[in-house]
Design an enzyme around this catalytic site. Sequence first.
Site, short mmCIF file in Angstrom:
data_model
loop_
_atom_site.label_atom_id
_atom_site.label_comp_id
_atom_site.label_asym_id
_atom_site.label_seq_id
_atom_site.Cartn_x
_atom_site.Cartn_y
_atom_site.Cartn_z
N ASN A 1 0.81 -1.27 -0.01
CA ASN A 1 0.04 0.53 -0.07
C ASN A 1 0.85 0.96 -0.23
O ASN A 1 2.03 1.03 0.25
CB ASN A 1 -1.03 -0.13 1.41
CG ASN A 1 -0.35 0.59 2.53
OD1 ASN A 1 -0.33 1.54 2.09
ND2 ASN A 1 0.35 -0.36 3.16
N CYS B 1 7.00 5.92 8.56
CA CYS B 1 6.20 5.25 7.52
C CYS B 1 6.71 5.42 6.14
O CYS B 1 7.54 6.93 6.15
CB CYS B 1 4.89 5.99 7.78
SG CYS B 1 3.54 5.96 5.42
N ILE C 1 6.85 -4.81 13.30
CA ILE C 1 7.73 -3.23 12.84
C ILE C 1 6.41 -2.35 11.49
O ILE C 1 5.32 -3.24 11.69
CB ILE C 1 8.42 -4.01 11.42
CG1 ILE C 1 8.20 -5.05 10.70
CG2 ILE C 1 9.68 -3.54 12.71
CD1 ILE C 1 9.13 -5.64 9.99
N LYS D 1 7.44 3.48 16.39
CA LYS D 1 7.20 2.38 15.93
C LYS D 1 8.26 2.67 14.51
O LYS D 1 8.69 3.24 13.99
CB LYS D 1 6.27 2.53 15.28
CG LYS D 1 5.63 1.32 14.04
CD LYS D 1 3.79 1.49 13.33
CE LYS D 1 3.58 0.45 12.62
NZ LYS D 1 2.77 0.97 12.18
N SER E 1 -2.87 -6.19 7.86
CA SER E 1 -2.93 -6.45 7.08
C SER E 1 -4.38 -7.76 6.85
O SER E 1 -5.15 -8.31 6.02
CB SER E 1 -2.11 -7.50 6.49
OG SER E 1 -1.67 -6.33 6.36
N GLY F 1 0.00 6.71 2.90
CA GLY F 1 0.39 7.32 4.05
C GLY F 1 -0.68 7.80 5.67
O GLY F 1 -0.77 6.47 5.63
C1 LIG Z 1 -3.60 -0.31 4.06
C2 LIG Z 1 -2.73 0.20 5.54
C3 LIG Z 1 -2.55 1.59 5.88
C4 LIG Z 1 -1.45 1.47 6.49
N1 LIG Z 1 -1.30 3.22 7.47
C5 LIG Z 1 -0.33 2.92 8.29
C6 LIG Z 1 -0.06 4.33 8.92
O1 LIG Z 1 -0.62 5.66 8.58
N2 LIG Z 1 0.39 4.94 9.79
C7 LIG Z 1 1.50 3.63 10.31
O2 LIG Z 1 2.57 3.69 11.36
N3 LIG Z 1 1.56 2.00 9.93
C8 LIG Z 1 -0.05 2.11 8.59
N4 LIG Z 1 0.62 0.74 8.19
C9 LIG Z 1 1.12 -0.39 8.57
C10 LIG Z 1 0.85 -1.63 9.85
O3 LIG Z 1 0.45 -0.07 10.89
C11 LIG Z 1 1.29 -2.76 9.69
O4 LIG Z 1 2.42 -1.65 10.64
C12 LIG Z 1 1.90 -3.63 8.51
O5 LIG Z 1 0.79 -3.47 7.91
C13 LIG Z 1 2.45 -4.32 8.90
O6 LIG Z 1 1.07 -5.19 10.40
P1 LIG Z 1 0.25 -5.99 9.45
O7 LIG Z 1 1.44 -7.02 8.58
O8 LIG Z 1 0.21 -7.02 10.94
O9 LIG Z 1 -0.11 -5.60 8.54
C14 LIG Z 1 -0.70 0.25 6.60
C15 LIG Z 1 -0.56 -0.64 6.26
C16 LIG Z 1 -1.13 -0.72 5.75
C17 LIG Z 1 -1.95 -2.30 4.44
#
Ligand SMILES: Cc1cc2nc3c(=O)[nH]c(=O)nc-3n(C[C@H](O)[C@H](O)[C@H](O)COP(=O)(O)O)c2cc1C
Length: 207
Positions: A3, A65, A127, A101, A201, A6
Site C-alpha cells: 500500500n 512510515c 514493525i 514504531k 493486513s 500514507g
Molecule cells: C492499508 C494500510 C495502511 C497503513 N497505514 C499506516 C499508517 O498510517 N501508519 C502506520 O504507522 N502504519 C500504517 N500501516 C502499517 C501497519 O500499521 C503495520 O505496521 C503493517 O501493515 C504490518 O502489520 P500487518 O502485517 O499486521 O498488516 C498501514 C498498513 C496498511 C496495510
Amino acid sequence: MINAIGLTNPGAEAEASCWLKPRPSSGRWGATDGQHLCRHRGRVRPGGPGGGHAQPDLIEVNISCPNVGDEFGTPFAGSCASAAAVTEAVRQAVACPVVVKLAPNVPDIARIAAAVVEAGAAAITAINTMPGMVIDVASGQPILSNRVGGISGPALKPIALRCVYEIARPCPCRSLHSGVSTGRDAAEMLMAGASLVGVGSAVYYRG
Ligand SMILES: Cc1cc2nc3c(=O)[nH]c(=O)nc-3n(C[C@H](O)[C@H](O)[C@H](O)COP(=O)(O)O)c2cc1C
C-alpha cells in the site's frame, strides 16, 4: 499486500473534539513527527474528563512510515540519534506512555530500539511496512501511482519475526509486532520475544 496510503487521520484537533464525546478510553494516535505532535501537546493530556483535550492511554509515535513524502530519504527511524531525539521530544511533551514504531529497513534495529528506550519509550512497535514495488507487465507501469509502497501481511512476517527477536533479546522493553495472519503466527512472535500481538493486513484477508 502493498500500500501507499500514507498517514490518513483527521489530525489532533479533530481527535481532541472526538474525545469530548463518550467513547471507550482506548484511543491510539498516529502522528507524522514529534514536532508536529509537540505543537499539539496542549490537546493531549491524560487523566481528567473532557475539556477539549484528548486523553489517550498511550501515544504511538510513527517515525517509520515509508509513504510520507517528506520522510523519503530521511525517516526518523533511520538513525539512533534522530529516533532518540524525536522520542525524547514527545516524551517531554506528554505525560502518557510513548510507544515508538520502528522501520525494518535499517542496518541494526536493535540499536535503534535501545536508543529510543534510553530516550524514554515505554514500548516498541515492530514493525512498519517494508518498502517494495509491483509492476503491471501489460502496461509496463508500477501498479501503485506512488510507484513504491509498503509491504505488509504474510510477506512481512519473517522480517517482523527477525526484528522482534533482535529487539527483544537485549531490550527489556515491551514490543509489539506485525505480519500476523493466524494463531500460529502469533505464537511464533511471542516465542521471538513479543509481548503483544498486532493484527493489521489479516483483517483484510480474513475479516
Ligand atoms: C492499508 C494500510 C495502511 C497503513 N497505514 C499506516 C499508517 O498510517 N501508519 C502506520 O504507522 N502504519 C500504517 N500501516 C502499517 C501497519 O500499521 C503495520 O505496521 C503493517 O501493515 C504490518 O502489520 P500487518 O502485517 O499486521 O498488516 C498501514 C498498513 C496498511 C496495510
